[in-house]
Design a protein around this motif. Structure first.
Motif, PDB file in Angstrom:
ATOM      1  N   GLY A 193       0.799  -1.209   0.000  1.00 32.83           N
ATOM      2  CA  GLY A 193       0.000   0.000   0.000  1.00 32.83           C
ATOM      3  C   GLY A 193       0.835   1.264   0.000  1.00 32.83           C
ATOM      4  O   GLY A 193       1.893   1.331   0.611  1.00 32.83           O
ATOM      5  N   MET A 194       0.369   2.264  -0.749  1.00 36.62           N
ATOM      6  CA  MET A 194       0.966   3.587  -0.882  1.00 36.62           C
ATOM      7  C   MET A 194       2.193   3.612  -1.789  1.00 36.62           C
ATOM      8  O   MET A 194       2.803   4.656  -1.980  1.00 36.62           O
ATOM      9  N   ALA A 195       2.571   2.449  -2.348  1.00 35.24           N
ATOM     10  CA  ALA A 195       3.697   2.404  -3.278  1.00 35.24           C
ATOM     11  C   ALA A 195       3.384   1.583  -4.521  1.00 35.24           C
ATOM     12  O   ALA A 195       3.910   1.846  -5.602  1.00 35.24           O
ATOM     13  N   ASP A 196       2.530   0.586  -4.388  1.00 37.67           N
ATOM     14  CA  ASP A 196       2.312  -0.471  -5.367  1.00 37.67           C
ATOM     15  C   ASP A 196       2.245  -0.028  -6.829  1.00 37.67           C
ATOM     16  O   ASP A 196       3.059  -0.410  -7.668  1.00 37.67           O
ATOM     17  N   SER A 197       1.266   0.797  -7.180  1.00 38.82           N
ATOM     18  CA  SER A 197       1.032   1.109  -8.594  1.00 38.82           C
ATOM     19  C   SER A 197       2.105   2.003  -9.200  1.00 38.82           C
ATOM     20  O   SER A 197       2.222   2.084 -10.429  1.00 38.82           O
ATOM     21  N   ALA A 198       2.914   2.673  -8.369  1.00 38.27           N
ATOM     22  CA  ALA A 198       4.039   3.434  -8.925  1.00 38.27           C
ATOM     23  C   ALA A 198       4.972   2.519  -9.693  1.00 38.27           C
ATOM     24  O   ALA A 198       5.527   2.895 -10.735  1.00 38.27           O
ATOM     25  N   TYR A 199       5.141   1.294  -9.211  1.00 37.11           N
ATOM     26  CA  TYR A 199       5.995   0.313  -9.885  1.00 37.11           C
ATOM     27  C   TYR A 199       5.217  -0.453 -10.958  1.00 37.11           C
ATOM     28  O   TYR A 199       5.747  -0.758 -12.032  1.00 37.11           O
ATOM     29  N   GLU A 200       3.967  -0.754 -10.664  1.00 35.00           N
ATOM     30  CA  GLU A 200       3.124  -1.495 -11.609  1.00 35.00           C
ATOM     31  C   GLU A 200       3.056  -0.800 -12.971  1.00 35.00           C
ATOM     32  O   GLU A 200       3.032  -1.459 -14.013  1.00 35.00           O
ATOM     33  N   TYR A 201       3.037   0.545 -12.966  1.00 31.51           N
ATOM     34  CA  TYR A 201       2.808   1.277 -14.208  1.00 31.51           C
ATOM     35  C   TYR A 201       4.041   1.400 -15.099  1.00 31.51           C
ATOM     36  O   TYR A 201       3.928   1.804 -16.255  1.00 31.51           O
ATOM     37  N   LEU A 202       5.212   1.053 -14.604  1.00 28.54           N
ATOM     38  CA  LEU A 202       6.426   1.263 -15.389  1.00 28.54           C
ATOM     39  C   LEU A 202       6.447   0.377 -16.633  1.00 28.54           C
ATOM     40  O   LEU A 202       6.602   0.866 -17.757  1.00 28.54           O
ATOM     41  N   GLY A 203       6.315  -0.926 -16.458  1.00 28.45           N
ATOM     42  CA  GLY A 203       6.295  -1.824 -17.611  1.00 28.45           C
ATOM     43  C   GLY A 203       5.058  -1.638 -18.461  1.00 28.45           C
ATOM     44  O   GLY A 203       5.120  -1.693 -19.702  1.00 28.45           O
ATOM     45  N   LYS A 204       3.924  -1.387 -17.837  1.00 29.56           N
ATOM     46  CA  LYS A 204       2.677  -1.211 -18.582  1.00 29.56           C
ATOM     47  C   LYS A 204       2.709   0.041 -19.448  1.00 29.56           C
ATOM     48  O   LYS A 204       2.174   0.060 -20.560  1.00 29.56           O
ATOM     49  N   GLU A 205       3.322   1.107 -18.943  1.00 31.62           N
ATOM     50  CA  GLU A 205       3.433   2.332 -19.744  1.00 31.62           C
ATOM     51  C   GLU A 205       4.328   2.103 -20.956  1.00 31.62           C
ATOM     52  O   GLU A 205       4.054   2.611 -22.050  1.00 31.62           O
ATOM     53  N   PHE A 206       5.396   1.335 -20.794  1.00 28.85           N
ATOM     54  CA  PHE A 206       6.234   0.953 -21.931  1.00 28.85           C
ATOM     55  C   PHE A 206       5.381   0.282 -23.006  1.00 28.85           C
ATOM     56  O   PHE A 206       5.478   0.593 -24.197  1.00 28.85           O
ATOM     57  N   GLN A 207       4.525  -0.639 -22.591  1.00 28.47           N
ATOM     58  CA  GLN A 207       3.682  -1.353 -23.543  1.00 28.47           C
ATOM     59  C   GLN A 207       2.668  -0.416 -24.194  1.00 28.47           C
ATOM     60  O   GLN A 207       2.455  -0.469 -25.412  1.00 28.47           O
ATOM     61  N   LEU A 208       2.035   0.452 -23.412  1.00 24.08           N
ATOM     62  CA  LEU A 208       1.040   1.367 -23.965  1.00 24.08           C
ATOM     63  C   LEU A 208       1.666   2.325 -24.981  1.00 24.08           C
ATOM     64  O   LEU A 208       1.036   2.679 -25.981  1.00 24.08           O
ATOM     65  N   LEU A 209       2.913   2.717 -24.743  1.00 20.59           N
ATOM     66  CA  LEU A 209       3.616   3.600 -25.671  1.00 20.59           C
ATOM     67  C   LEU A 209       4.160   2.854 -26.891  1.00 20.59           C
ATOM     68  O   LEU A 209       4.763   3.470 -27.772  1.00 20.59           O
ATOM     69  N   GLY A 210       3.969   1.560 -26.944  1.00 19.62           N
ATOM     70  CA  GLY A 210       4.407   0.791 -28.101  1.00 19.62           C
ATOM     71  C   GLY A 210       5.910   0.675 -28.226  1.00 19.62           C
ATOM     72  O   GLY A 210       6.429   0.401 -29.317  1.00 19.62           O
ATOM     73  N   GLY A 211       6.618   0.893 -27.102  1.00 19.31           N
ATOM     74  CA  GLY A 211       8.070   0.745 -27.120  1.00 19.31           C
ATOM     75  C   GLY A 211       8.825   1.883 -27.776  1.00 19.31           C
ATOM     76  O   GLY A 211      10.039   1.789 -27.952  1.00 19.31           O
ATOM     77  N   VAL A 212       8.148   2.980 -28.119  1.00 22.86           N
ATOM     78  CA  VAL A 212       8.821   4.085 -28.822  1.00 22.86           C
ATOM     79  C   VAL A 212       8.782   5.351 -27.969  1.00 22.86           C
ATOM     80  O   VAL A 212       8.050   5.439 -26.984  1.00 22.86           O
ATOM     81  N   GLY A 213       9.579   6.340 -28.398  1.00 21.65           N
ATOM     82  CA  GLY A 213       9.605   7.622 -27.693  1.00 21.65           C
ATOM     83  C   GLY A 213      10.097   7.465 -26.271  1.00 21.65           C
ATOM     84  O   GLY A 213      11.151   6.873 -26.013  1.00 21.65           O
ATOM     85  N   ARG A 214       9.326   7.944 -25.331  1.00 18.87           N
ATOM     86  CA  ARG A 214       9.712   7.896 -23.932  1.00 18.87           C
ATOM     87  C   ARG A 214       9.573   6.504 -23.317  1.00 18.87           C
ATOM     88  O   ARG A 214       9.831   6.319 -22.128  1.00 18.87           O
ATOM     89  N   ALA A 215       9.177   5.519 -24.109  1.00 21.12           N
ATOM     90  CA  ALA A 215       9.057   4.161 -23.583  1.00 21.12           C
ATOM     91  C   ALA A 215      10.380   3.653 -23.028  1.00 21.12           C
ATOM     92  O   ALA A 215      10.404   2.910 -22.035  1.00 21.12           O
TER      93      ALA A 215
END
Length: 597
Positions: free
Chosen positions: A332-354
């Motif tokens: 709690g209070m930290a979890d999704s900060a780490y969860e979103y790192l790999g998922k954001e890479f995927q949402l960005l399609g591996g390009v740009g700021r990914a």
């Protein structure tokens, strides 16, 4: 010849009767396959391959509708950071190849899925009848309460669940009800708004429903833009860091607000998926700019914390300074900060700021594997892991073997990242973490893991001998509640989709049966006060519990019971290509966003 034809005709008639009777009797002994939604209803896709230019603007049909973008910014951004225009990369395949099921296996799958769907429908009917447009149903008394702005959190949170389960009529009623909701400064039921919860439940809910509509239902995008504009105003600070407990009345009046000196990492670092997807769908780069500035701070300060690569739970958002805290966790209070790192890479399609998110993922999860994960001592010597709590000084890092139900998401996080980045060790860690949470469900008295507990710890990750002086698998249970949380089942969902191992379906079914048996009420399902005693003891003691609080339950059912827990359960038993992990990325509230391919 006529007599022969007559005899032959009689023979055929008698044979047909026997055949029909045989089929009828055979089918009578079979379990009827329930009617469920048609296979993969979400392939139709009119979503933009590139962000619209000019940007999409909300279609306001009501002249009295409030527009947050009409309120001038105190600290405007003149040149917002934009999404990359490069074509998405072909990312590694995430989902396993699944074997064909036998007739018996398919019948079992469908009946289990239907049982989960019926549990959802029962809760939804009670919400419609007793709490319509409120944030939550009270599952014991049949009342309602507003805890997240009073804008119908359960309605918005479950738009995509209704679509996934094929409940189209219920979906239309929900959307019609939400058209009346205006996210203006005077409509909130609370003086301040929790922006983290607002983002993951409301904005995430509208975006996911729009994505599942194939980007065809403009009503949903209009609502996403309206609340997205409100959320964006919380970034209107000198540092562009967000105000996580935000006063909409002050903001609407033009009054400047500043971030808190004492904040938590999850609340400032867990909006990248929602705001990125909103920029992808609308072409409005303000949203992507807002979270990119936060990511730059995460990136610049990660090497300077007491566990380099990670960030402490408590941070100074005002400065901002993310380096001084001493407690590190996947809970709690930290979890999704780490969860979103790999998922954001995927949402960005591996390009740009990914690439920035990949670097942050690898640094954080490698550090987490070294400093947070431990092997619990268990009687059967199972090779499992749990995430603990690290306490760091400038000289050393100590690990407390305290686990949380919230941290059970980590199995799915490591496994997904392992597939995305070709990291077999992370995939193996993810499996052991998911198996760890399954183990504690299976071996707890009620078949449910408690909210927070400490356990005996092996001195290393190698096998250790069970200490016979231990009277319980727990050293201490700090919080005995189960509040209908989804995190363990979330990891089971990821592990089933990634490995194809049917043992995860069996584990999910056992978990569902235990949860439903312990939490079921007259109206829906309720939080349980103590899962460390057997259900039979609860039933024996029920007469001693005052009326209105039977069997040790609390009159609470957060929207994530239906939006996450039951959704993950349903998808575990769904056709595997429905909401494939190669085509959708789930936010921390289990809302699926379409990945541009």
């Amino acid at each position: 010849m006529p007599s022969l034809n007559k005899r032959w005709s009689s023979f055929l008639t008698i044979s047909a009767i026997f055949l029909t009777l045989f089929i009828f009797l055979h089918n009578a002994n079979q379990v009827a396959i329930p009617s469920l939604p048609t296979r993969n209803r979400f392939t139709s896709n009119a979503c933009p391959l590139n962000p619209p230019n000019p940007p999409y603007n909300r279609t306001v049909t009501d002249p009295e509708s409030f527009s947050w973008r009409d309120i001038p910014d105190n600290y405007p951004v003149s040149d917002p950071i934009s999404l990359s225009s490069d074509q998405p990369l072909s990312l590694p395949r995430i989902q396993a190849s699944f074997p064909h099921l036998s007739t018996t296996e398919e019948e079992t799958r469908l009946h289990r899925q239907n049982a989960i769907r019926e549990t959802f429908q029962r809760a939804w009917r009670s919400y419609e009848n007793h709490a319509w447009k409120a944030d939550e149903l009270r599952p014991i008394t049949g009342g309602h309460k507003n805890t997240f702005g009073g804008w119908g959190a359960t309605l918005v949170d479950n738009l995509d669940t209704l679509l996934i389960m094929g409940l189209d009529e219920e979906f239309e009623r929900a959307v019609d009800a939400l058209l009346d909701v205006d996210f203006n400064p005077h409509s909130s039921s609370q003086p301040t708004i929790n922006l983290f919860e607002t983002t993951i439940r409301y904005l995430g809910g509208f975006i996911a429903a729009y994505d599942l509509s194939g980007c065809k239902d403009g009503r949903l995008l209009d609502k996403a833009v309206q609340i997205g504009d409100m959320i964006y105003k919380s970034f209107d600070t000198p540092s562009r860091m967000p105000i996580t407990r935000w006063n909409p009345h002050k903001a609407a009046g033009g009054e400047a607000q500043i971030p808190a000196a004492q904040g938590i990492i999850a609340e400032i670092a867990s909006s990248s998926l929602e705001l990125t997807r909103l920029s992808q769908l609308t072409g409005d780069m303000r949203y992507f700019d807002a979270i990119s500035r936060i990511t730059d701070i995460l990136d610049s300060q990660a090497p300077n914390t007491r566990i380099p690569g990670m960030w402490p739970v408590g941070v100074d958002v005002q400065k901002p300074d993310l380096t001084k805290g001493s407690t590190f966790s996947f809970g709690g209070m930290a979890d999704s900060a780490y969860e979103y790192l790999g998922k954001e890479f995927q949402l960005l399609g591996g390009v740009g700021r990914a690439s920035q998110y990949q670097r942050l993922y690898e640094g954080a999860l490698d550090a987490g594997a070294r400093h947070l994960l431990f092997r619990p001592m268990v009687p059967d010597h199972a090779d499992i892991l749990l995430p603990g709590i690290a306490h760091a000084t400038s000289l050393s890092v100590g690990l407390e073997p305290r686990a949380e139900h919230l941290s059970c998401f980590a199995g799915g996080m490591y496994a997904l990242g392992g597939k995305l980045f070709g990291n077999d060790s992370h995939l193996a860690v993810g499996k052991k973490l998911a198996d760890g949470c399954i183990w504690y469900y299976r071996n707890s008295p009620m078949g449910i893991m408690p909210e927070m507990f400490t356990v005996p710890r092996c001195p290393s990750l190698n096998e250790c001998i069970w200490d016979d002086t231990q009277k319980s698998i727990y050293t201490h249970v700090r919080d005995k509640h189960y509040i209908l949380r989804p995190e363990a089942l979330e990891s089971v969902f990821y592990m089933y989709r990634i490995t194809g191992d049917s043992k995860y379906r069996d584990a999910a079914w056992d978990m569902f049966l235990s949860i439903d048996a312990a939490t079921k009420t007259e109206f829906a399902n309720a939080a349980v006060k103590d899962v460390t005693v057997s259900l039979q003891k609860h039933e024996h003691d029920a007469g001693e519990v005052e009326k209105g609080d039977p069997v040790g339950k609390e009159d609470s059912m957060e929207s994530f019971w239906m939006a996450e827990t039951l959704k993950y359960l349903y998808l575990i038993f769904e056709e595997e290509d429905v909401l494939s992990l190669d085509e959708f990325v789930f936010n921390t509230e289990a809302h699926p966003f379409r990945v541009t391919r």
